[in-house]
Design an enzyme around this catalytic site. Structure first.
Site, PDB file in Angstrom:
ATOM      1  N   CYS A   9       0.873  -1.180   0.000  1.00 52.31           N
ATOM      2  CA  CYS A   9       0.000   0.000   0.000  1.00 52.31           C
ATOM      3  C   CYS A   9       0.908   1.228   0.000  1.00 52.31           C
ATOM      4  CB  CYS A   9      -0.992  -0.018   1.157  1.00 52.31           C
ATOM      5  SG  CYS A   9      -0.295   0.232   2.800  1.00 52.31           S
ATOM      6  N   ARG A  15      -3.651  -0.424   5.117  1.00 51.88           N
ATOM      7  CA  ARG A  15      -4.178  -1.514   4.290  1.00 51.88           C
ATOM      8  C   ARG A  15      -3.267  -2.723   4.202  1.00 51.88           C
ATOM      9  NH1 ARG A  15      -5.256   2.086  -0.862  1.00 51.88           N
ATOM     10  NH2 ARG A  15      -3.391   3.017   0.048  1.00 51.88           N
ATOM     11  N   ASP A 117      -8.166   3.770   0.639  1.00 52.30           N
ATOM     12  CA  ASP A 117      -7.270   4.051   1.765  1.00 52.30           C
ATOM     13  C   ASP A 117      -8.078   4.613   2.936  1.00 52.30           C
ATOM     14  OD1 ASP A 117      -5.169   4.659   3.455  1.00 52.30           O
ATOM     15  OD2 ASP A 117      -4.077   5.859   1.983  1.00 52.30           O
TER      16      ASP A 117
END
Length: 145
Positions: A9, A15, A117
């Site tokens: 990420c 994440r 996100d």
């Protein structure tokens, strides 16, 4: 240990650590999982909300420390799994020699989608992200040998 998955990420605090923790729980010893970030600050802790959301699932991320992507991690992984298509494109530009290993988490099933996100969002946003990652990991689990 078999297959090695590397989740990617942006900062490696939300994440990808959640994907790593959830995948470890879901896949057990079948695969080796790790994570890194495109723009990670080395040594950062997982975000407090990511810690809390996974703790609700009895998954401990307290030992997680962010790390930035680098060639050694790319070489070790069998699959490099970014959270977004933009990250996948960035990885292809930065590491073209590993292009055959990249596949966005949202591309393992019939859907083609990015994992949003949650950074800066509420605890509920993080819960939704963890839920989405879990669903996508179940699809991935069906696809891997």
């Amino acid at each position: 240990m078999g297959l090695k998955l590397l989740f990617i990420c942006t900062g490696n605090t939300c994440r990808s650590p959640m994907a790593e923790g959830l995948a470890r729980e879901m896949l057990g010893d079948v695969v080796q999982v790790s994570s890194a970030g495109m723009e990670a600050w080395e040594g950062e802790y997982a975000s407090p909300h990511a810690l809390e959301v996974l703790a609700e699932r009895n998954i401990d991320l307290s030992k997680h420390r962010a790390r930035r992507i680098r060639e050694e991690l790319m070489v070790e992984a069998d699959w490099i799994i970014p959270m977004t298509h933009a990250q996948e494109e960035g990885l292809k530009r930065q590491f073209p020699q590993h292009v055959h290993k990249f596949r966005c988490l949202g591309d393992w099933g019939k859907q083609k989608r990015d994992v949003r996100d949650p950074w800066g969002g509420s605890l509920e946003v993080y819960r939704q992200t963890a839920q989405e990652i879990g669903e996508l990991l179940r699809v991935l689990k069906e696809q891997i040998p």
